[in-house]
Design a protein around this motif. Structure first.
Motif, PDB file in Angstrom:
ATOM      1  N   UNK A 280      51.523  28.665  73.145  1.00  0.00           N
ATOM      2  CA  UNK A 280      50.102  28.929  73.356  1.00  0.00           C
ATOM      3  C   UNK A 280      49.919  30.237  74.123  1.00  0.00           C
ATOM      4  N   UNK A 281      50.686  30.378  75.189  1.00  0.00           N
ATOM      5  CA  UNK A 281      50.652  31.606  75.975  1.00  0.00           C
ATOM      6  C   UNK A 281      50.964  32.818  75.092  1.00  0.00           C
ATOM      7  N   UNK A 282      52.009  32.710  74.272  1.00  0.00           N
ATOM      8  CA  UNK A 282      52.441  33.827  73.435  1.00  0.00           C
ATOM      9  C   UNK A 282      51.375  34.218  72.419  1.00  0.00           C
ATOM     10  N   UNK A 283      50.669  33.238  71.867  1.00  0.00           N
ATOM     11  CA  UNK A 283      49.613  33.541  70.908  1.00  0.00           C
ATOM     12  C   UNK A 283      48.501  34.368  71.529  1.00  0.00           C
ATOM     13  N   UNK A 284      48.063  33.982  72.726  1.00  0.00           N
ATOM     14  CA  UNK A 284      47.007  34.722  73.413  1.00  0.00           C
ATOM     15  C   UNK A 284      47.531  36.084  73.873  1.00  0.00           C
ATOM     16  N   UNK A 285      48.783  36.125  74.298  1.00  0.00           N
ATOM     17  CA  UNK A 285      49.400  37.398  74.680  1.00  0.00           C
ATOM     18  C   UNK A 285      49.376  38.367  73.500  1.00  0.00           C
ATOM     19  N   UNK A 286      49.751  37.873  72.317  1.00  0.00           N
ATOM     20  CA  UNK A 286      49.714  38.713  71.122  1.00  0.00           C
ATOM     21  C   UNK A 286      48.306  39.153  70.774  1.00  0.00           C
ATOM     22  N   UNK A 287      47.347  38.255  70.981  1.00  0.00           N
ATOM     23  CA  UNK A 287      45.943  38.575  70.736  1.00  0.00           C
ATOM     24  C   UNK A 287      45.504  39.746  71.615  1.00  0.00           C
ATOM     25  N   UNK A 288      45.860  39.705  72.897  1.00  0.00           N
ATOM     26  CA  UNK A 288      45.449  40.775  73.811  1.00  0.00           C
ATOM     27  C   UNK A 288      46.175  42.079  73.506  1.00  0.00           C
ATOM     28  N   UNK A 289      47.461  42.005  73.187  1.00  0.00           N
ATOM     29  CA  UNK A 289      48.187  43.208  72.777  1.00  0.00           C
ATOM     30  C   UNK A 289      47.546  43.779  71.513  1.00  0.00           C
ATOM     31  N   UNK A 290      47.079  42.890  70.644  1.00  0.00           N
ATOM     32  CA  UNK A 290      46.405  43.321  69.423  1.00  0.00           C
ATOM     33  C   UNK A 290      45.175  44.164  69.695  1.00  0.00           C
ATOM     34  N   UNK A 291      44.416  43.820  70.744  1.00  0.00           N
ATOM     35  CA  UNK A 291      43.250  44.636  71.092  1.00  0.00           C
ATOM     36  C   UNK A 291      43.679  46.069  71.438  1.00  0.00           C
ATOM     37  N   UNK A 292      44.853  46.192  72.052  1.00  0.00           N
ATOM     38  CA  UNK A 292      45.354  47.527  72.420  1.00  0.00           C
ATOM     39  C   UNK A 292      45.879  48.259  71.198  1.00  0.00           C
ATOM     40  N   UNK A 293      46.713  47.567  70.405  1.00  0.00           N
ATOM     41  CA  UNK A 293      47.336  48.249  69.266  1.00  0.00           C
ATOM     42  C   UNK A 293      46.307  48.667  68.215  1.00  0.00           C
ATOM     43  N   UNK A 294      45.259  47.873  68.048  1.00  0.00           N
ATOM     44  CA  UNK A 294      44.213  48.216  67.083  1.00  0.00           C
ATOM     45  C   UNK A 294      43.124  49.093  67.699  1.00  0.00           C
TER      46      UNK A 294
END
Length: 478
Positions: A119-133
């Motif tokens: 669960x933590x990793x999914x949200x972590x990826x979501x937030x990194x996604x805001x940066x990468x995109x």
């Protein structure tokens, strides 16, 4: 005049044409008013403000965990060349957010609500996604670095935002709302990145359900990554489908959830307000470390941080804030306040507040929208000078002055031992002794019935869920 307008229009269009940048995720051209170097510089400027605003949560193991997982995930992202930083901040609010340039923050409040590493990793990826995109950068470009609605705007009208010492362009990024497409893109990236480092991305969908239940049960504000257009039910189904597709695409056969290891990591995590940072009971703010108290006007909201306490009525027509004032004497502090906030003094006088020496000032600031009037009390206590300022439009000042005065004149030393020694609630991990339902297990650990629904949400379960002997669950104790 028309000629100049036309020239400006053409120049603006040329500027837009030259302000397009290729999105690292989609490969498409986006209108962007900032370069990657500007993004990085903005993140570097914002990071110390975020840390000062919230404080870092003092748990080396947890900070090490978020950094290790974050760096692992950043390495497989679309912008792996950025220098990322990952931090757990000391706030009870359930939220995670990212700022341009590679800075990601999780509150201890959201860490308490995860029930496994996936669960933590999914949200972590979501937030990194805001940066990468480059979502934050795009939003900031759309707003052209707008000044209004920053951190103080969470509780008051934006016209007062300049009075909050933490109201800055950088912190404004924390509260940008992303649109439907951006959130869906970040969900997709969260699934992709978390799957790439070996986690079962379906768990992120379950966490969205937990957040929705928590918001419905408490009435608290929905975190940024949930407070968007996609319907929560649709989002749950979409993320589940994306997770299944990504698992097949990456040919992953042994994806991890890691429930017990995560629960052991958060055992002892402070839950809710931490009394040492100050807390409110019955509309009175208490600070056990600095040993002072003051009342908050009835029906006013408040927001507490290590730097300041902000208070405001629901109509947003006034605000109060308490901070530490610079200066060795009351007079020196008073001059500094007038200078910092560009105020014109109307009147001032020496007063005492519950036997404490103080300086009271009325001062104005002229704005385009009209005159803002302030009442300031500078109170000397315990080696510090406390600065309490009440702010409203000049036309409304007489309506709010009694509330300002009541709060300021009732500032006093905290002597109540029960308040001075108040301990925080903490998440405690317990082992279920025998097969039972969640409600039976909670009762066996002497949890009050009034807390059952809250604890069910905290555990990501229903009270009727059946638990096997040896299952780990969360309870809340001091």
């Amino acid at each position: 005049m028309k000629k100049y307008l036309l020239a400006g229009f053409l120049a603006g269009n040329m500027f837009l044409l030259h302000s397009c940048a290729t999105n690292p995720v989609t490969g498409k051209r986006d209108v962007m008013f900032m370069s990657e170097n500007q993004e990085i510089a903005m993140g570097q400027e914002t990071d110390p403000q975020v840390v000062a605003q919230f404080g870092l949560y003092e748990d080396p193991a947890m900070q090490r965990f978020i950094n290790e997982k974050g760096q692992q995930m950043a390495a497989v992202s679309h912008r792996s060349h950025l220098k990322y930083e990952f931090k757990v901040v000391d706030s009870p609010v359930i939220n995670a957010f990212a700022v341009p340039g590679g800075y990601v923050y999780f509150t201890r409040g959201i860490m308490a609500h995860f029930n496994n590493e996936a669960q933590f990793a999914g949200v972590l990826g979501h937030e990194i996604g805001h940066i990468t995109a480059r979502h934050s950068a795009k939003q900031q470009s759309k707003s052209i670095l707008a000044q209004a609605g920053l951190i103080v705007g969470m509780v008051v009208s934006p016209q007062f935002a300049q009075f909050g010492e933490t109201a800055s362009q950088g912190l404004g990024l924390l509260f940008l709302k992303f649109g439907r497409d951006d959130e869906r893109e970040s969900d997709k990236l969260g699934v992709q990145y978390s799957t790439q480092i070996g986690y079962d991305a379906k768990e992120m969908a379950d966490f969205f359900t937990t957040l929705q239940r928590q918001q419905e049960g408490s009435g608290q504000a929905i975190p940024d990554f949930l407070s968007t257009h996609p319907n929560p039910g649709d989002r749950y189904n979409t993320v589940n489908q994306l997770a299944a597709e990504e698992k097949q695409k990456q040919n992953q056969t042994n994806l991890q959830v890691n429930r017990n290891s995560y629960l052991k990591l958060i055992d002892g995590l402070v839950y809710g307000e931490d009394p040492k940072q100050g807390f409110v009971e019955n509309q009175v703010f208490y600070h056990p470390v600095l040993k002072f108290q003051f009342p908050i006007p009835a029906a006013w909201g408040y927001m507490n941080s290590p730097q300041q306490v902000q208070m405001a009525p629901k109509d947003g027509k006034a605000m109060m804030m308490l901070t530490l004032a610079p200066g060795k004497t009351l007079e020196e502090a008073g001059q500094q306040v007038l200078k910092n906030y560009q105020l014109e003094l109307v009147e001032s006088k020496q007063v005492t507040v519950n036997s404490l020496p103080a300086l009271a000032m009325v001062a104005d600031q002229k704005q385009e929208q009209g005159v803002i009037r302030t009442l300031t009390y500078l109170i000397q206590f315990g080696g510090n000078i406390y600065h309490i300022m009440g702010i409203s439009a000049a036309n409304d000042f007489n309506n709010y002055a009694p509330q300002f005065t009541s709060t300021m004149q009732n500032f006093k030393e905290l002597t109540d031992q029960a308040k001075l020694n108040k301990k925080p609630d903490r998440v405690r991990i317990k082992t279920v002794a025998q097969a039972s339902t969640l409600s039976q297990a909670l009762r066996s650990f002497n949890m009050p019935d009034s807390k059952f629904n809250e604890l069910a949400i905290l555990n990501g379960m229903q009270l009727t869920d059946k638990l096997e002997k040896g299952t780990l669950i969360k309870v809340v104790e001091q």
